[in-house]
Design a protein around this motif. Structure first.
Motif, short mmCIF file in Angstrom:
data_model
loop_
_atom_site.label_atom_id
_atom_site.label_comp_id
_atom_site.label_asym_id
_atom_site.label_seq_id
_atom_site.Cartn_x
_atom_site.Cartn_y
_atom_site.Cartn_z
N LYS A 100 57.81 -13.02 9.00
CA LYS A 100 57.73 -14.49 9.03
C LYS A 100 57.15 -15.07 7.75
N MET A 101 56.38 -14.25 7.03
CA MET A 101 55.79 -14.74 5.78
C MET A 101 56.86 -15.06 4.74
N ALA A 102 58.07 -14.54 4.93
CA ALA A 102 59.17 -14.81 4.00
C ALA A 102 59.48 -16.30 3.92
N ALA A 103 59.13 -17.06 4.95
CA ALA A 103 59.44 -18.49 4.95
C ALA A 103 58.82 -19.21 3.76
N ILE A 104 57.61 -18.79 3.35
CA ILE A 104 56.95 -19.44 2.21
C ILE A 104 57.75 -19.26 0.94
N ASN A 105 58.39 -18.10 0.79
CA ASN A 105 59.07 -17.75 -0.45
C ASN A 105 60.56 -18.08 -0.48
N MET A 106 61.08 -18.68 0.58
CA MET A 106 62.51 -18.99 0.56
C MET A 106 62.82 -19.91 -0.62
N PRO A 107 63.91 -19.64 -1.35
CA PRO A 107 64.20 -20.42 -2.55
C PRO A 107 64.42 -21.90 -2.24
N PHE A 108 63.72 -22.76 -2.99
CA PHE A 108 63.87 -24.21 -2.92
C PHE A 108 63.55 -24.80 -1.55
N VAL A 140 71.15 -17.04 0.66
CA VAL A 140 69.91 -16.31 0.97
C VAL A 140 69.36 -16.77 2.31
N TYR A 141 69.50 -18.06 2.62
CA TYR A 141 69.02 -18.60 3.89
C TYR A 141 69.78 -17.98 5.05
N ASP A 142 71.10 -17.86 4.89
CA ASP A 142 71.91 -17.30 5.96
C ASP A 142 71.58 -15.82 6.18
N GLU A 143 71.38 -15.10 5.07
CA GLU A 143 71.13 -13.66 5.16
C GLU A 143 69.74 -13.35 5.73
N LEU A 144 68.71 -13.91 5.10
CA LEU A 144 67.35 -13.55 5.48
C LEU A 144 66.82 -14.34 6.68
N GLY A 145 67.33 -15.56 6.84
CA GLY A 145 66.91 -16.34 8.00
C GLY A 145 67.22 -15.61 9.29
N LYS A 146 68.42 -15.05 9.34
CA LYS A 146 68.84 -14.31 10.53
C LYS A 146 68.13 -12.96 10.61
N GLN A 147 68.03 -12.27 9.46
CA GLN A 147 67.41 -10.94 9.43
C GLN A 147 65.97 -10.98 9.91
N TYR A 148 65.22 -12.01 9.49
CA TYR A 148 63.81 -12.11 9.84
C TYR A 148 63.55 -12.94 11.09
N GLY A 149 64.59 -13.53 11.62
CA GLY A 149 64.41 -14.37 12.80
C GLY A 149 63.59 -15.62 12.52
N THR A 200 54.38 -10.00 -1.08
CA THR A 200 53.95 -8.66 -0.64
C THR A 200 53.73 -8.63 0.87
N LEU A 201 53.14 -9.69 1.43
CA LEU A 201 52.86 -9.72 2.87
C LEU A 201 54.13 -9.74 3.71
N THR A 202 55.24 -10.17 3.12
CA THR A 202 56.50 -10.17 3.85
C THR A 202 56.86 -8.76 4.31
N ASN A 203 56.44 -7.75 3.55
CA ASN A 203 56.69 -6.36 3.93
C ASN A 203 55.93 -5.96 5.19
N PHE A 204 54.90 -6.72 5.52
CA PHE A 204 54.07 -6.42 6.69
C PHE A 204 54.31 -7.39 7.84
N GLU A 205 54.74 -8.62 7.50
CA GLU A 205 55.06 -9.62 8.51
C GLU A 205 56.25 -10.46 8.01
N ALA A 262 50.79 -14.29 13.83
CA ALA A 262 51.64 -13.10 13.87
C ALA A 262 51.05 -11.99 13.01
N ILE A 263 50.52 -12.33 11.85
CA ILE A 263 49.89 -11.33 10.98
C ILE A 263 48.67 -10.73 11.67
#
Length: 346
Positions: free
Chosen positions: A121-129, A326-335, A114-119, A152-153
Protein backbone atom coordinates in the motif's frame (compact mmCIF):
# COMPACT_ATOMS: atom_id res chain seq x y z
CA UNK A 1 50.57 -17.85 86.17
CA UNK A 2 49.63 -14.21 86.50
CA UNK A 3 52.03 -13.41 83.68
CA UNK A 4 50.26 -15.89 81.37
CA UNK A 5 46.84 -14.52 82.30
CA UNK A 6 48.03 -11.00 81.52
CA UNK A 7 49.27 -12.08 78.07
CA UNK A 8 45.95 -13.84 77.38
CA UNK A 9 44.01 -10.76 78.45
CA UNK A 10 46.15 -8.57 76.20
CA UNK A 11 45.59 -10.88 73.22
CA UNK A 12 41.81 -10.89 73.71
CA UNK A 13 41.81 -7.10 73.98
CA UNK A 14 43.74 -6.73 70.70
CA UNK A 15 41.38 -9.11 68.93
CA UNK A 16 38.36 -7.18 70.20
CA UNK A 17 39.84 -3.91 68.92
CA UNK A 18 40.43 -5.45 65.50
CA UNK A 19 36.82 -6.63 65.35
CA UNK A 20 35.55 -3.17 66.34
CA UNK A 21 37.75 -1.46 63.74
CA UNK A 22 36.67 -3.97 61.12
CA UNK A 23 33.01 -3.45 61.91
CA UNK A 24 33.51 0.29 61.90
CA UNK A 25 35.03 0.17 58.42
CA UNK A 26 32.19 -1.98 57.12
CA UNK A 27 29.59 0.37 58.56
CA UNK A 28 31.34 3.39 57.06
CA UNK A 29 31.52 2.00 53.51
CA UNK A 30 27.89 0.84 53.36
CA UNK A 31 26.36 4.27 52.54
CA UNK A 32 28.78 4.67 49.63
CA UNK A 33 27.61 1.35 48.19
CA UNK A 34 23.99 2.42 48.56
CA UNK A 35 24.71 5.74 46.84
CA UNK A 36 26.37 3.95 43.95
CA UNK A 37 23.38 1.64 43.57
CA UNK A 38 21.03 4.63 43.64
CA UNK A 39 23.06 6.34 40.90
CA UNK A 40 22.89 3.20 38.77
CA UNK A 41 19.13 3.01 39.25
CA UNK A 42 18.74 6.64 38.26
CA UNK A 43 20.79 6.07 35.10
CA UNK A 44 18.74 2.99 34.22
CA UNK A 45 15.57 5.11 34.22
CA UNK A 46 16.82 6.90 31.10
CA UNK A 47 15.67 5.41 27.80
CA UNK A 48 18.04 5.75 24.84
CA UNK A 49 16.63 5.22 21.34
CA UNK A 50 18.99 4.82 18.37
CA UNK A 51 17.69 6.37 15.15
CA UNK A 52 19.17 5.60 11.71
CA UNK A 53 18.85 7.55 8.46
CA UNK A 54 20.97 8.14 5.36
CA UNK A 55 20.82 11.93 5.09
CA UNK A 56 23.20 14.66 6.21
CA UNK A 57 22.85 15.92 9.83
CA UNK A 58 21.70 19.43 8.93
CA UNK A 59 19.98 18.86 5.60
CA UNK A 60 17.07 16.80 4.30
CA UNK A 61 15.78 14.56 7.09
CA UNK A 62 18.29 16.17 9.44
CA UNK A 63 16.22 19.37 9.56
CA UNK A 64 13.32 17.51 11.14
CA UNK A 65 15.35 15.04 13.18
CA UNK A 66 17.13 17.82 15.07
CA UNK A 67 13.79 19.35 16.03
CA UNK A 68 12.29 16.01 17.07
CA UNK A 69 15.31 15.04 19.19
CA UNK A 70 15.25 18.33 21.08
CA UNK A 71 11.49 18.28 21.66
CA UNK A 72 11.56 14.73 23.03
CA UNK A 73 14.42 15.64 25.35
CA UNK A 74 12.62 18.76 26.61
CA UNK A 75 9.19 17.17 27.04
CA UNK A 76 10.53 14.13 28.91
CA UNK A 77 13.00 16.13 31.05
CA UNK A 78 15.85 14.19 29.49
CA UNK A 79 14.42 10.78 30.39
CA UNK A 80 14.16 9.82 26.71
CA UNK A 81 17.19 10.44 24.50
CA UNK A 82 17.32 9.88 20.74
CA UNK A 83 20.82 9.15 19.48
CA UNK A 84 21.14 9.81 15.75
CA UNK A 85 23.17 7.68 13.36
CA UNK A 86 22.98 9.54 10.05
CA UNK A 87 24.65 9.25 6.62
CA UNK A 88 23.81 5.55 6.42
CA UNK A 89 26.34 4.38 9.00
CA UNK A 90 24.02 1.60 10.22
CA UNK A 91 23.51 0.13 6.74
CA UNK A 92 21.30 0.45 3.69
CA UNK A 93 17.56 0.97 4.03
CA UNK A 94 16.48 -2.64 3.53
CA UNK A 95 18.94 -3.83 6.17
CA UNK A 96 17.77 -1.13 8.56
CA UNK A 97 14.13 -2.17 8.11
CA UNK A 98 15.10 -5.76 8.97
CA UNK A 99 16.86 -4.39 12.05
CA UNK A 100 13.68 -2.58 13.07
CA UNK A 101 11.64 -5.75 12.67
CA UNK A 102 14.09 -7.72 14.82
CA UNK A 103 14.35 -4.91 17.37
CA UNK A 104 18.11 -4.41 16.93
CA UNK A 105 17.48 -0.87 15.66
CA UNK A 106 15.04 1.34 17.60
CA UNK A 107 14.06 4.01 15.10
CA UNK A 108 14.72 4.88 11.46
CA UNK A 109 13.59 7.03 8.56
CA UNK A 110 12.97 4.91 5.46
CA UNK A 111 11.82 6.02 2.01
CA UNK A 112 8.35 5.08 0.83
CA UNK A 113 9.96 3.38 -2.16
CA UNK A 114 11.87 0.94 0.03
CA UNK A 115 8.88 0.37 2.34
CA UNK A 116 6.80 -0.70 -0.65
CA UNK A 117 8.79 -3.94 -0.57
CA UNK A 118 7.40 -4.57 2.92
CA UNK A 119 3.91 -3.08 2.54
CA UNK A 120 2.45 -2.75 -1.00
CA UNK A 121 0.00 0.00 0.00
CA UNK A 122 2.96 2.32 0.50
CA UNK A 123 3.31 2.38 -3.30
CA UNK A 124 0.44 4.88 -3.40
CA UNK A 125 2.77 7.68 -2.24
CA UNK A 126 5.15 7.03 -5.13
CA UNK A 127 2.66 6.66 -7.96
CA UNK A 128 3.78 8.94 -10.82
CA UNK A 129 2.06 12.34 -10.88
CA UNK A 130 -0.40 11.38 -8.15
CA UNK A 131 0.19 14.70 -6.34
CA UNK A 132 -0.68 18.05 -7.87
CA UNK A 133 1.34 20.15 -5.43
CA UNK A 134 2.61 20.34 -1.84
CA UNK A 135 -0.82 21.10 -0.37
CA UNK A 136 -2.12 17.94 -2.00
CA UNK A 137 0.80 16.00 -0.51
CA UNK A 138 -0.02 17.17 3.02
CA UNK A 139 -3.71 16.29 2.67
CA UNK A 140 -2.84 12.77 1.56
CA UNK A 141 -0.23 12.16 4.26
CA UNK A 142 -2.50 13.33 7.05
CA UNK A 143 -5.55 11.55 5.59
CA UNK A 144 -5.49 8.26 3.61
CA UNK A 145 -1.80 7.48 4.21
CA UNK A 146 -2.03 7.89 7.99
CA UNK A 147 -5.44 6.23 8.23
CA UNK A 148 -4.98 3.27 5.86
CA UNK A 149 -1.32 2.66 5.05
CA UNK A 150 0.23 3.20 8.49
CA UNK A 151 -2.00 0.64 10.26
CA UNK A 152 -1.18 -1.94 7.57
CA UNK A 153 2.56 -1.52 8.15
CA UNK A 154 2.20 -1.73 11.91
CA UNK A 155 0.05 -4.85 11.92
CA UNK A 156 2.22 -6.80 9.46
CA UNK A 157 5.78 -5.70 10.16
CA UNK A 158 5.96 -5.02 13.94
CA UNK A 159 7.14 -1.49 13.29
CA UNK A 160 5.13 1.64 13.97
CA UNK A 161 5.03 4.59 11.51
CA UNK A 162 4.93 7.97 13.25
CA UNK A 163 5.12 10.60 10.47
CA UNK A 164 6.52 11.36 7.01
CA UNK A 165 9.46 13.63 6.22
CA UNK A 166 9.94 15.02 2.71
CA UNK A 167 12.59 14.48 0.10
CA UNK A 168 10.44 16.34 -2.40
CA UNK A 169 9.42 16.02 -6.04
CA UNK A 170 11.95 14.06 -8.06
CA UNK A 171 13.65 15.11 -11.30
CA UNK A 172 16.19 13.58 -13.68
CA UNK A 173 19.92 14.33 -13.89
CA UNK A 174 22.08 13.01 -16.74
CA UNK A 175 25.77 13.00 -17.54
CA UNK A 176 26.01 13.51 -21.30
CA UNK A 177 22.57 13.83 -22.87
CA UNK A 178 20.20 16.77 -22.44
CA UNK A 179 16.59 15.64 -21.98
CA UNK A 180 14.02 17.88 -23.66
CA UNK A 181 11.25 15.36 -24.34
CA UNK A 182 10.14 11.85 -23.39
CA UNK A 183 11.77 10.53 -26.57
CA UNK A 184 15.17 11.66 -25.29
CA UNK A 185 14.87 9.18 -22.41
CA UNK A 186 14.69 6.12 -24.64
CA UNK A 187 17.36 3.57 -23.85
CA UNK A 188 19.12 5.64 -21.19
CA UNK A 189 20.34 3.72 -18.14
CA UNK A 190 18.77 5.64 -15.26
CA UNK A 191 19.56 4.64 -11.69
CA UNK A 192 16.38 4.10 -9.66
CA UNK A 193 15.66 2.65 -6.21
CA UNK A 194 14.89 -1.06 -5.99
CA UNK A 195 11.14 -0.41 -5.94
CA UNK A 196 8.50 -1.56 -8.44
CA UNK A 197 6.89 1.89 -8.89
CA UNK A 198 10.18 3.43 -10.01
CA UNK A 199 11.02 0.49 -12.27
CA UNK A 200 7.61 0.53 -13.94
CA UNK A 201 7.55 4.32 -14.30
CA UNK A 202 10.88 4.51 -16.12
CA UNK A 203 10.08 1.52 -18.29
CA UNK A 204 6.90 3.34 -19.33
CA UNK A 205 9.00 6.42 -20.10
CA UNK A 206 11.20 4.34 -22.40
CA UNK A 207 14.34 4.39 -20.23
CA UNK A 208 16.34 1.45 -18.94
CA UNK A 209 15.79 1.62 -15.16
CA UNK A 210 18.84 0.34 -13.28
CA UNK A 211 18.49 -0.42 -9.56
CA UNK A 212 21.62 0.42 -7.61
CA UNK A 213 22.62 1.20 -4.06
CA UNK A 214 22.83 4.93 -3.44
CA UNK A 215 26.38 4.64 -2.17
CA UNK A 216 27.52 3.25 -5.53
CA UNK A 217 25.92 5.95 -7.67
CA UNK A 218 28.53 8.72 -7.62
CA UNK A 219 31.30 6.44 -8.93
CA UNK A 220 28.92 4.77 -11.41
CA UNK A 221 28.13 8.16 -12.95
CA UNK A 222 31.83 8.96 -13.17
CA UNK A 223 32.59 5.67 -14.92
CA UNK A 224 29.50 5.71 -17.20
CA UNK A 225 28.00 2.59 -15.65
CA UNK A 226 24.73 4.56 -15.75
CA UNK A 227 23.73 7.59 -17.83
CA UNK A 228 21.90 9.39 -15.08
CA UNK A 229 19.63 9.12 -12.06
CA UNK A 230 16.48 10.64 -10.60
CA UNK A 231 15.97 12.31 -7.24
CA UNK A 232 14.95 15.58 -5.66
CA UNK A 233 16.94 18.77 -6.16
CA UNK A 234 17.56 18.73 -2.39
CA UNK A 235 19.32 15.38 -2.57
CA UNK A 236 21.23 16.25 -5.74
CA UNK A 237 22.66 19.34 -4.08
CA UNK A 238 23.19 17.68 -0.69
CA UNK A 239 25.31 14.87 -2.15
CA UNK A 240 27.10 17.08 -4.71
CA UNK A 241 25.77 15.15 -7.70
CA UNK A 242 26.30 18.27 -9.82
CA UNK A 243 29.96 17.26 -9.84
CA UNK A 244 29.22 14.17 -11.97
CA UNK A 245 26.15 15.23 -14.00
CA UNK A 246 25.67 18.08 -16.49
CA UNK A 247 21.93 18.21 -17.18
CA UNK A 248 18.89 18.58 -14.92
CA UNK A 249 15.45 17.91 -16.33
CA UNK A 250 12.46 19.09 -14.29
CA UNK A 251 9.83 16.36 -14.41
CA UNK A 252 8.37 16.19 -10.85
CA UNK A 253 7.48 12.63 -11.82
CA UNK A 254 7.34 11.19 -8.30
CA UNK A 255 7.09 12.72 -4.83
CA UNK A 256 9.23 10.92 -2.30
CA UNK A 257 9.28 11.00 1.47
CA UNK A 258 10.84 9.13 4.35
CA UNK A 259 8.65 7.51 6.99
CA UNK A 260 9.69 7.95 10.63
CA UNK A 261 9.48 4.46 12.16
CA UNK A 262 9.96 2.90 15.58
CA UNK A 263 10.19 -0.81 16.34
CA UNK A 264 7.43 -2.31 18.46
CA UNK A 265 10.09 -3.42 20.93
CA UNK A 266 11.34 0.15 21.41
CA UNK A 267 7.80 1.58 21.51
CA UNK A 268 6.86 -0.75 24.35
CA UNK A 269 9.77 0.56 26.44
CA UNK A 270 8.03 3.93 26.63
CA UNK A 271 5.29 4.84 29.08
CA UNK A 272 2.00 5.97 27.48
CA UNK A 273 2.96 9.54 28.35
CA UNK A 274 6.33 9.27 26.59
CA UNK A 275 4.73 7.50 23.62
CA UNK A 276 2.46 10.51 23.16
CA UNK A 277 5.41 12.88 23.45
CA UNK A 278 7.32 11.00 20.75
CA UNK A 279 4.27 10.76 18.48
CA UNK A 280 3.62 14.50 18.74
CA UNK A 281 7.29 15.38 18.27
CA UNK A 282 7.52 13.23 15.15
CA UNK A 283 4.40 14.73 13.58
CA UNK A 284 5.24 18.33 14.45
CA UNK A 285 8.81 17.98 13.23
CA UNK A 286 7.56 16.35 10.01
CA UNK A 287 5.27 19.29 9.22
CA UNK A 288 8.14 21.67 9.91
CA UNK A 289 10.57 19.65 7.79
CA UNK A 290 8.16 19.39 4.84
CA UNK A 291 7.58 23.15 4.92
CA UNK A 292 11.33 23.73 4.90
CA UNK A 293 11.90 21.37 1.97
CA UNK A 294 9.06 22.97 0.02
CA UNK A 295 10.50 26.46 0.61
CA UNK A 296 13.97 25.32 -0.44
CA UNK A 297 12.94 23.49 -3.63
CA UNK A 298 13.24 26.45 -6.00
CA UNK A 299 16.41 27.62 -4.29
CA UNK A 300 17.98 24.19 -4.74
CA UNK A 301 17.22 24.13 -8.47
CA UNK A 302 18.77 27.59 -8.80
CA UNK A 303 21.76 26.38 -6.77
CA UNK A 304 22.29 23.44 -9.12
CA UNK A 305 22.08 25.79 -12.09
CA UNK A 306 24.62 28.13 -10.50
CA UNK A 307 26.93 25.14 -10.01
CA UNK A 308 26.96 24.41 -13.71
CA UNK A 309 23.97 22.19 -14.49
CA UNK A 310 21.86 23.06 -17.52
CA UNK A 311 18.16 23.02 -16.60
CA UNK A 312 15.31 22.02 -18.94
CA UNK A 313 11.69 20.91 -18.37
CA UNK A 314 9.32 18.40 -19.94
CA UNK A 315 5.61 19.40 -19.91
CA UNK A 316 3.67 17.47 -17.28
CA UNK A 317 0.91 16.53 -19.74
CA UNK A 318 3.41 14.72 -21.97
CA UNK A 319 4.78 12.74 -19.03
CA UNK A 320 1.39 11.89 -17.49
CA UNK A 321 0.13 10.41 -20.74
CA UNK A 322 3.08 8.05 -21.07
CA UNK A 323 3.06 6.99 -17.41
CA UNK A 324 -0.68 6.24 -17.21
CA UNK A 325 -0.25 2.45 -17.75
CA UNK A 326 1.65 2.29 -14.44
CA UNK A 327 -1.63 2.97 -12.62
CA UNK A 328 -3.37 0.11 -14.39
CA UNK A 329 -0.48 -2.30 -13.77
CA UNK A 330 0.44 -1.55 -10.16
CA UNK A 331 -2.94 -0.37 -8.94
CA UNK A 332 -4.34 -3.81 -9.60
CA UNK A 333 -1.19 -5.68 -8.53
CA UNK A 334 -1.10 -3.97 -5.12
CA UNK A 335 -4.83 -3.72 -4.65
CA UNK A 336 -4.66 0.06 -4.23
CA UNK A 337 -7.05 1.22 -6.97
CA UNK A 338 -9.49 2.70 -4.45
CA UNK A 339 -6.66 4.28 -2.42
CA UNK A 340 -5.29 5.94 -5.56
CA UNK A 341 -8.71 7.34 -6.43
CA UNK A 342 -9.18 8.58 -2.86
CA UNK A 343 -5.86 10.46 -2.98
CA UNK A 344 -6.52 11.88 -6.43
CA UNK A 345 -9.93 13.10 -5.27
CA UNK A 346 -8.62 15.14 -2.33
Amino acid sequence: MLKMQFKLFTLVLVLMMLVVVGCGTSTKTQPNSDTKAQDQNQNSDKIVLKLAHDQQPNQGYGIGVNKMVQEVKDKTNGKVEIQVFDRGVLGNERDVVEGLKMGTIDMAIITAGTLTNFEPKMAAINMPFIFRDWDHVNKALEGPIANEVFPAIESKQKIKPLAVYALGFRNIATTKKEIKSVDDLKGLKIRVPQAPVFLSTFKALGANPTPMAWGELYTSLQTNVVDGFENSAQVMDQFKMYEVTKYLTITNHIWEGGVVLISDKAWEKLTPEFQQVLQNAAQESAKYQRDQVKAQDEDMIKSLKDKGMKVTQIPREQLEKVAKPVYDELGKQYGIESLIKEIQGL
